[in-house]
Design a protein around this motif. Structure first.
Motif, mmCIF file in Angstrom:
data_model
loop_
_atom_site.group_PDB
_atom_site.id
_atom_site.type_symbol
_atom_site.label_atom_id
_atom_site.label_comp_id
_atom_site.label_asym_id
_atom_site.label_seq_id
_atom_site.Cartn_x
_atom_site.Cartn_y
_atom_site.Cartn_z
ATOM 1 N N PHE A 1 0.623 -1.163 0.012
ATOM 2 C CA PHE A 1 0.067 -0.017 0.103
ATOM 3 C C PHE A 1 0.971 1.234 0.091
ATOM 4 N N PRO A 2 2.219 1.181 0.649
ATOM 5 C CA PRO A 2 2.933 2.788 0.513
ATOM 6 C C PRO A 2 3.144 3.308 -0.864
ATOM 7 N N TYR A 3 2.862 2.323 -1.883
ATOM 8 C CA TYR A 3 3.324 2.592 -3.177
ATOM 9 C C TYR A 3 2.447 3.757 -3.779
ATOM 10 N N ILE A 4 0.967 3.656 -3.435
ATOM 11 C CA ILE A 4 -0.113 4.265 -3.816
ATOM 12 C C ILE A 4 -0.076 5.130 -2.741
ATOM 13 N N TYR A 5 0.131 5.062 -1.536
ATOM 14 C CA TYR A 5 -0.184 6.189 -0.383
ATOM 15 C C TYR A 5 0.973 7.166 -0.839
ATOM 16 N N LEU A 6 2.073 6.952 -1.150
ATOM 17 C CA LEU A 6 3.136 7.909 -1.420
ATOM 18 C C LEU A 6 2.554 8.860 -2.726
ATOM 19 N N PHE A 7 2.157 8.252 -3.735
ATOM 20 C CA PHE A 7 1.648 9.123 -4.929
ATOM 21 C C PHE A 7 0.538 9.929 -4.586
ATOM 22 N N CYS A 8 -0.532 9.422 -3.807
ATOM 23 C CA CYS A 8 -1.762 10.170 -3.476
ATOM 24 C C CYS A 8 -1.570 11.225 -2.405
ATOM 25 N N SER A 9 -0.529 10.901 -1.540
ATOM 26 C CA SER A 9 -0.170 11.886 -0.557
ATOM 27 C C SER A 9 0.550 13.104 -1.055
ATOM 28 N N SER A 10 1.358 12.813 -1.973
ATOM 29 C CA SER A 10 2.185 13.979 -2.739
ATOM 30 C C SER A 10 1.153 14.738 -3.749
ATOM 31 N N TYR A 11 0.214 14.106 -4.150
ATOM 32 C CA TYR A 11 -0.949 14.666 -5.145
ATOM 33 C C TYR A 11 -1.689 15.516 -4.144
ATOM 34 N N TYR A 12 -2.152 14.979 -3.210
ATOM 35 C CA TYR A 12 -3.035 15.698 -2.189
ATOM 36 C C TYR A 12 -2.217 16.959 -1.785
ATOM 37 N N SER A 13 -0.911 16.968 -1.283
ATOM 38 C CA SER A 13 -0.336 18.121 -0.576
ATOM 39 C C SER A 13 -0.040 19.124 -1.554
ATOM 40 N N ARG A 14 -0.055 18.905 -2.860
ATOM 41 C CA ARG A 14 0.462 19.850 -3.946
ATOM 42 C C ARG A 14 -0.824 20.555 -4.709
ATOM 43 N N TYR A 15 -1.713 19.902 -4.993
ATOM 44 C CA TYR A 15 -2.779 20.176 -5.921
ATOM 45 C C TYR A 15 -4.289 19.942 -5.588
ATOM 46 N N ALA A 16 -4.733 19.390 -4.343
ATOM 47 C CA ALA A 16 -5.880 19.188 -3.886
ATOM 48 C C ALA A 16 -6.434 20.396 -3.059
ATOM 49 N N GLY A 17 -5.649 21.425 -2.874
ATOM 50 C CA GLY A 17 -6.188 22.547 -1.919
ATOM 51 C C GLY A 17 -7.380 23.270 -2.663
ATOM 52 N N THR A 18 -7.338 23.491 -3.890
ATOM 53 C CA THR A 18 -8.102 24.380 -4.446
ATOM 54 C C THR A 18 -9.666 23.653 -4.374
ATOM 55 N N PHE A 19 -9.457 22.292 -5.016
ATOM 56 C CA PHE A 19 -10.823 21.492 -4.917
ATOM 57 C C PHE A 19 -11.288 21.407 -3.724
ATOM 58 N N VAL A 20 -10.791 21.169 -2.512
ATOM 59 C CA VAL A 20 -11.146 20.895 -1.279
ATOM 60 C C VAL A 20 -11.819 22.004 -0.678
#
Length: 534
Positions: free
Chosen positions: A142-161
């Protein structure tokens, strides 16, 4: 007179050499030799592999994306500690985790023995099943997907959220409606790696007695001594993998979207009440299952067997492991560094082919690479036999039975990891920096040494440690291609578990995990330094 571009020449030669084993595999698809393996064995292996891929995919996506969402959306005590703990399972090979759980929950394991002795209750859990393997893969991968998602959320998800919160969407509905959907691209990217790992793994399915692609290949090659059928089956599996890769590329293109506004990151919500309780229980449960229980079992067994196993001979094994991992990692990073320079400075068709060769190996199971490399080296040894006779070599399979074949297979397998790491780092720099050097009359080779190397040093170091970690965990290639007399920690683990020496196996297993977790911290440190350069 036009200068000879040594970087291009070296890149072309290396590309041709590294592509030979894979091309040899595809050539054997059209081989008319009879396929002598029972169809029932093959169909069972295909069904089991696809069954595991399907459920591991579902469970890892749900687990990893929800963990990444919690760690980025909510703020709570000990958050930094959990951030570290959730990455640490990445340093534990799946086969070691599987073997630890099998021992932990067996009749003579710690928990069944403790419950039986204290409460007179017979308690055992048979984890050595296909569903048990799914659980092990989920916890280990699971860390494979966790690292990808965590990096994406921290950089690009702010506006959507933030926009969704203003519209009144909160809690689980926010994750289901927004968080999960906007992270589909990193989820697919991580999921493809998880699928490749499930297909490639030999240790878990072998120890659990599950018929899968890797075990049937090993049985055909080593057990039945049918190299021709193994080559044909490997070529068939490679075709299926390429189809999966094409599907993954097309799905990623369809799901990709762009944001027109620049986001400054996500503002964390203070977790309170029931939400805080749920977060602590959920995160603690994952950490216990994926990290603490396997480590506990290994430490428990080490207490009884450490002094019996460790001696001067074992120090040599540790030294040999570090040496071979270092040599393999260094050569792989060196080849990747040359390839990145070539593909970013050349727009020829051959540079495109070089890029494809560079990004192919990690999607190929280790056992298939071992078969392809062994087949190619046998043909090369046969071609060079007159030369061996002339120089009076006693060994007529000189290349096939030395460390050269092992290092070569490591480079083919893990070149993708190093190439992507260095290529991503180079893209963060303004290309004019490299163009200015050539406009000032510097050759491509001198530019490589004076400009590329210093700027990409952090990326090279990170790639080195990543490859070191991958080689340390790699079982099929090391097991099948190791030269006579070579013993590594991975081989020791396999040898002890094959002989049912469970407690003795815990010593090299724990050493691998300690090295792996230490490398994880080093890799994260260097990645943070790279991210500061933009």
């Amino acid at each position: 007179m036009k200068r000879i571009n040594m970087i291009s020449i070296v890149s072309v030669i290396l590309t041709l050499v590294l592509s030979v084993p894979i091309l040899n595999l595809f050539k054997n698809i059209f081989n008319k030799s009879k396929f002598e393996v029972l169809p029932s064995l093959v169909f069972e292996a295909i069904f089991n592999t696809l069954y595991m891929m399907f459920f591991v995919g579902i469970f890892t996506v749900i687990l990893a994306s929800s963990l990444a969402w919690i760690m980025n959306v909510y703020d709570f005590k000990f958050k930094r500690l959990f951030q570290v703990l959730l990455v640490m399972p990445f340093g534990i090979p799946a086969y070691i985790m599987g073997q630890s759980y099998a021992d932990l929950l067996s009749f003579s394991g710690f928990f069944p023995t403790f419950i039986r002795n204290n409460y007179n209750i017979k308690f055992t859990i048979d984890v050595m099943t296909i569903n048990g393997a799914i659980f092990i893969y989920t916890m280990a991968l699971f860390p494979y997907i966790y690292l990808f998602c965590s990096s994406y959320y921290s950089r690009y998800a702010g506006t959507f959220v933030e926009n969704s919160r203003l519209l009144g969407v909160t809690g689980f509905k926010l994750f289901r409606k927004v968080g999960f959907k906007i992270a589909r691209v990193p989820i697919i990217a991580g999921l493809s790696l998880v699928m490749m790992e499930v297909i490639s793994d030999y240790g878990v399915v072998s120890y659990f007695g599950i018929q899968a692609f890797t075990t049937i290949l090993y049985k055909i090659w080593i057990g039945f001594n049918d190299f021709s059928s193994a080559i044909k089956l490997a070529a068939f599996i490679m075709t299926l993998i390429f189809i999966l890769l094409v599907i993954e590329k097309q799905v990623s293109k369809r799901l990709r979207f762009y944001t027109s506004t620049k986001t400054n990151g996500m503002k964390s919500i203070k977790a309170k009440g029931k939400i805080a309780i749920f977060i602590y229980i959920y995160l603690s449960l994952v950490v216990i299952l994926a990290l603490i229980l396997p480590l506990f079992e290994l430490l428990y067994n080490n207490y009884y067997s450490f002094s019996d196993v460790i001696n001067m001979e074992y120090i040599k094994i540790i030294g040999g492991t570090i040496l071979y991992c270092s040599i393999g990692a260094f050569i792989t990073v060196l080849v990747a560094f040359i390839f990145v320079n070539y593909t970013t400075n050349s727009k020829s068709i051959f540079s495109f082919f070089t890029e494809r060769v560079s990004t192919l190996g990690y999607s190929i199971p280790g056992i298939i690479i071992a078969i392809a490399v062994m087949f190619s080296f046998h043909e090369l040894d046969r071609f060079l036999r007159p030369l061996y006779v002339y120089f009076k070599f006693k060994n007529k399979l000189f290349l096939s039975q030395t460390a050269i074949i092992l290092i070569f297979a490591y480079v083919v397998r893990f070149l993708t990891v190093a190439y992507n790491q260095i290529f991503s780092a180079k893209n963060k720099f303004n290309p004019n920096i490299f163009e200015c050097s050539r406009l000032l009359g510097q050759s491509q080779f001198r530019t490589l040494l004076k400009i590329d190397l210093p700027l990409l040093m952090e990326a090279n170091i990170t790639a080195f440690f990543l490859i070191f970690l991958e080689i340390l965990k790699e079982l099929p290639i090391t097991l099948l291609l190791k030269p006579i007399g070579l013993e590594t920690l991975t081989i020791e683990v396999h040898k002890f578990y094959s002989n049912e020496m469970i407690k003795e196996a815990s010593v090299p297993s724990l050493m691998i995990i300690i090295i792996g977790i230490s490398l994880n911290f080093i890799i994260l440190y260097h990645k943070n330094k790279i991210q500061e350069v933009k």
